[in-house]
Design a protein around this motif. Structure first.
Motif, short mmCIF file in Angstrom:
data_model
loop_
_atom_site.label_atom_id
_atom_site.label_comp_id
_atom_site.label_asym_id
_atom_site.label_seq_id
_atom_site.Cartn_x
_atom_site.Cartn_y
_atom_site.Cartn_z
N ARG A 94 0.82 -1.22 0.00
CA ARG A 94 0.00 0.00 0.00
C ARG A 94 0.85 1.26 0.00
O ARG A 94 0.45 2.29 -0.56
N LEU A 95 2.02 1.19 0.61
CA LEU A 95 2.87 2.37 0.75
C LEU A 95 3.23 3.03 -0.59
O LEU A 95 3.12 4.26 -0.71
N PRO A 96 3.62 2.27 -1.62
CA PRO A 96 3.93 2.93 -2.90
C PRO A 96 2.74 3.68 -3.49
O PRO A 96 2.91 4.74 -4.10
N GLN A 97 1.52 3.16 -3.31
CA GLN A 97 0.35 3.84 -3.83
C GLN A 97 0.15 5.19 -3.13
O GLN A 97 -0.17 6.20 -3.79
N ILE A 98 0.32 5.22 -1.82
CA ILE A 98 0.14 6.47 -1.07
C ILE A 98 1.21 7.49 -1.48
O ILE A 98 0.92 8.67 -1.67
N VAL A 99 2.45 7.02 -1.62
CA VAL A 99 3.54 7.92 -2.02
C VAL A 99 3.25 8.53 -3.39
O VAL A 99 3.38 9.74 -3.59
N SER A 100 2.84 7.70 -4.35
CA SER A 100 2.57 8.17 -5.70
C SER A 100 1.40 9.15 -5.73
O SER A 100 1.43 10.14 -6.47
N LEU A 132 11.25 19.10 -12.13
CA LEU A 132 11.41 18.22 -13.28
C LEU A 132 12.09 16.92 -12.87
O LEU A 132 11.72 15.83 -13.32
N GLY A 133 13.08 17.02 -11.99
CA GLY A 133 13.72 15.82 -11.46
C GLY A 133 12.75 14.98 -10.65
O GLY A 133 12.74 13.75 -10.74
N VAL A 134 11.91 15.66 -9.85
CA VAL A 134 10.90 14.94 -9.07
C VAL A 134 9.92 14.23 -9.99
O VAL A 134 9.51 13.08 -9.74
N ALA A 135 9.53 14.90 -11.09
CA ALA A 135 8.60 14.29 -12.06
C ALA A 135 9.21 13.04 -12.70
O ALA A 135 8.52 12.03 -12.88
N ALA A 136 10.51 13.11 -13.05
CA ALA A 136 11.16 11.94 -13.65
C ALA A 136 11.22 10.78 -12.66
O ALA A 136 10.93 9.62 -13.03
N VAL A 137 11.56 11.07 -11.41
CA VAL A 137 11.60 10.02 -10.38
C VAL A 137 10.20 9.44 -10.17
O VAL A 137 10.03 8.22 -10.01
N THR A 138 9.20 10.31 -10.18
CA THR A 138 7.82 9.86 -9.98
C THR A 138 7.38 8.90 -11.09
O THR A 138 6.74 7.87 -10.83
N PHE A 139 7.72 9.24 -12.34
CA PHE A 139 7.33 8.38 -13.46
C PHE A 139 7.98 7.00 -13.34
O PHE A 139 7.31 5.97 -13.49
N VAL A 140 9.27 6.96 -13.07
CA VAL A 140 9.98 5.68 -12.94
C VAL A 140 9.42 4.89 -11.76
O VAL A 140 9.18 3.67 -11.85
N ARG A 198 7.59 1.34 -12.37
CA ARG A 198 8.30 0.12 -11.96
C ARG A 198 7.82 -0.46 -10.64
O ARG A 198 7.85 -1.68 -10.45
N VAL A 199 7.38 0.39 -9.73
CA VAL A 199 7.05 -0.08 -8.38
C VAL A 199 5.55 -0.06 -8.13
O VAL A 199 4.96 -1.08 -7.73
N LEU A 238 4.12 14.95 -14.45
CA LEU A 238 4.48 16.33 -14.82
C LEU A 238 3.69 17.37 -14.04
O LEU A 238 4.02 18.56 -14.10
N SER A 239 2.67 16.94 -13.30
CA SER A 239 1.94 17.90 -12.46
C SER A 239 2.85 18.53 -11.42
O SER A 239 2.60 19.65 -10.95
N SER A 240 3.94 17.82 -11.06
CA SER A 240 4.90 18.39 -10.11
C SER A 240 5.54 19.66 -10.66
O SER A 240 5.90 20.57 -9.89
N VAL A 241 5.68 19.76 -11.98
CA VAL A 241 6.29 20.93 -12.59
C VAL A 241 5.37 22.15 -12.48
O VAL A 241 5.83 23.29 -12.42
N LEU A 242 4.06 21.91 -12.42
CA LEU A 242 3.10 23.01 -12.30
C LEU A 242 3.11 23.64 -10.91
O LEU A 242 2.79 24.82 -10.75
N MET A 243 3.43 22.85 -9.89
CA MET A 243 3.26 23.30 -8.52
C MET A 243 4.08 24.55 -8.17
O MET A 243 3.56 25.47 -7.52
N PRO A 244 5.37 24.67 -8.58
CA PRO A 244 6.07 25.93 -8.30
C PRO A 244 5.41 27.14 -8.96
O PRO A 244 5.42 28.24 -8.39
N LEU A 245 4.83 26.94 -10.13
CA LEU A 245 4.18 28.05 -10.83
C LEU A 245 2.89 28.45 -10.12
O LEU A 245 2.60 29.64 -9.94
N LEU A 246 2.10 27.45 -9.70
CA LEU A 246 0.83 27.74 -9.04
C LEU A 246 1.04 28.28 -7.62
O LEU A 246 0.23 29.07 -7.12
N GLY A 247 2.11 27.82 -6.98
CA GLY A 247 2.38 28.29 -5.62
C GLY A 247 3.22 29.54 -5.57
O GLY A 247 3.53 30.04 -4.48
#
Length: 364
Positions: free
Chosen positions: A63-69, A115-123, A127-128, A286-295
């Motif tokens: 369950r943990l990976p689902q909550i993190v994602s 952008l780095g966070v988005a890439a890590v999130t996709f992988v 994969r997990v 890629l929604s992570s990339v929007l957050m700095p702009l919206l915040g």
């Protein structure tokens, strides 16, 4: 500081603040949400005979990976706002703007880090999360009983064959190499009444039907159980009716989902909802990339003016509005009201324009 990015020192400083706050918030959210989720599910897990602490920890691991994602984009939003509020309160934003930096230059380190966070999130999701979701779904289908051995395989598939119903616990392989496990054939009369059950542990393709065996037949009228040899059932039932009967987009990686969509298209099955989910596997990280702009609205304005809290609330409102719009568009795509590409990308592009408009209107 004539380039788009501020100096290397300032960029690293802002990225470090952003990442430490983002993952700190994520750790806190995951700890609380996992505890609450475990409180609601631990009773069901321990109610099964033979289950104990090991099964509870197995559930946590799945369950943990689902909550993190799910909550990583929320953490990026809150991490952005906390970072910018801190810098604003310490007059660091004013100092950087006085040095000639624009609002976009101030946000550049955060966008690059996101952008780095988005890439890590996709992988991580590909994969997990997809594998843990597939395993957890199978485990929940058997009410937290013995964990299915073949993780990620299709399970609990129902197919209509004439008047009879065929239910298969698990399917391995594709095409004519498909293997059925745990086959139950519900033998029905012309009026739909149940005449008997035909069960077998295994099955495979044979001619235009499926060879299952060794079989046991239960007759409803007499109540007798008869041991039988191998039987041919499901004549005319195609292989894809078993292997493509259920496709859970969340349980498949990007490549596996794309392959499943191609198979469904070849079989003449509808794929619009799955295509939307496929595109969403790209737009969601890629929604992570929007957050700095919206915040970003929290970064500007004079802290002592008393509007800092209001600006932070506006930033959070914009971020949460994006998540609401994203879920709504995806639901509309699943219903067929929106085209797949539009369902996945429209909220991202819309809030990208909104964020840019707010930033340009207020600061640039």
């Amino acid at each position: 500081m004539k380039g788009f990015f501020p100096s290397r020192t300032v960029a690293l400083y802002m990225a470090r603040l952003f990442l430490t706050r983002t993952f700190g918030i994520l750790a806190g959210l995951v700890l609380v949400l996992q505890a609450l989720d475990l409180l609601s599910e631990s009773g069901k897990i321990l109610a099964v005979s033979g289950n104990g602490d090991a099964e509870v920890w197995r559930y946590v691991g799945l369950r943990l990976p689902q909550i993190v994602s799910t909550f990583l984009p929320f953490s990026v939003l809150l991490g952005t706002i906390l970072t910018l509020i801190t810098m604003n309160a310490n007059s660091e934003v004013i100092a950087l703007k006085a040095a000639g930096l624009s609002a976009h230059q101030l946000l550049a380190p955060l966008i690059l880090a996101s952008l780095g966070v988005a890439a890590v999130t996709f992988v991580f999701t590909d994969r997990v999360v997809s594998r843990s979701t597939a395993t957890l779904s199978q485990w929940q289908r058997v009410n937290y009983g013995p964990l299915p051995v073949d993780r990620g395989e299709r399970s609990n598939v129902w197919v209509l064959s004439g008047q009879n119903l065929i239910q298969v616990d698990q399917i391995k392989g594709r095409g004519d190499q498909a293997q059925l496990g745990g086959v139950t054939v519900y033998l029905r009369s012309a009026t739909g009444g149940l005449r008997g059950l035909l069960t077998a542990p295994n099955g495979r393709r044979s001619g235009d039907g499926w060879l299952i065996g060794p079989t046991k037949r239960f007759d409803v009228a007499s109540g007798r159980v008869t041991m039988m040899g191998e039987q041919i059932v499901g004549r005319g039932v195609r292989t894809d009716q078993f292997t493509l009967a259920t496709v859970d987009a969340d349980s498949l990686s990007f490549g596996a989902l794309r392959s499943a969509i191609n198979d469904l298209e070849e079989a003449g099955r509808p794929v619009k909802a799955l295509e939307g989910s496929l595109w969403h596997k790209l737009s969601a990280p890629l929604s992570s990339v929007l957050m700095p702009l919206l915040g970003a609205v929290a970064a500007f304005g004079i802290a002592r003016s008393g509007q800092l809290f209001v600006r932070a609330v506006i930033g959070m409102a914009l971020g949460f509005a994006y998540f609401v719009a994203d879920n709504f568009a995806l639901a509309m795509g699943n219903l067929g009201a929106y085209p797949p590409f539009l369902a996945a990308w429209a909220p991202f592009l819309l809030f990208l324009l909104i964020g840019e408009a707010v930033l340009l209107r207020t600061e640039e």
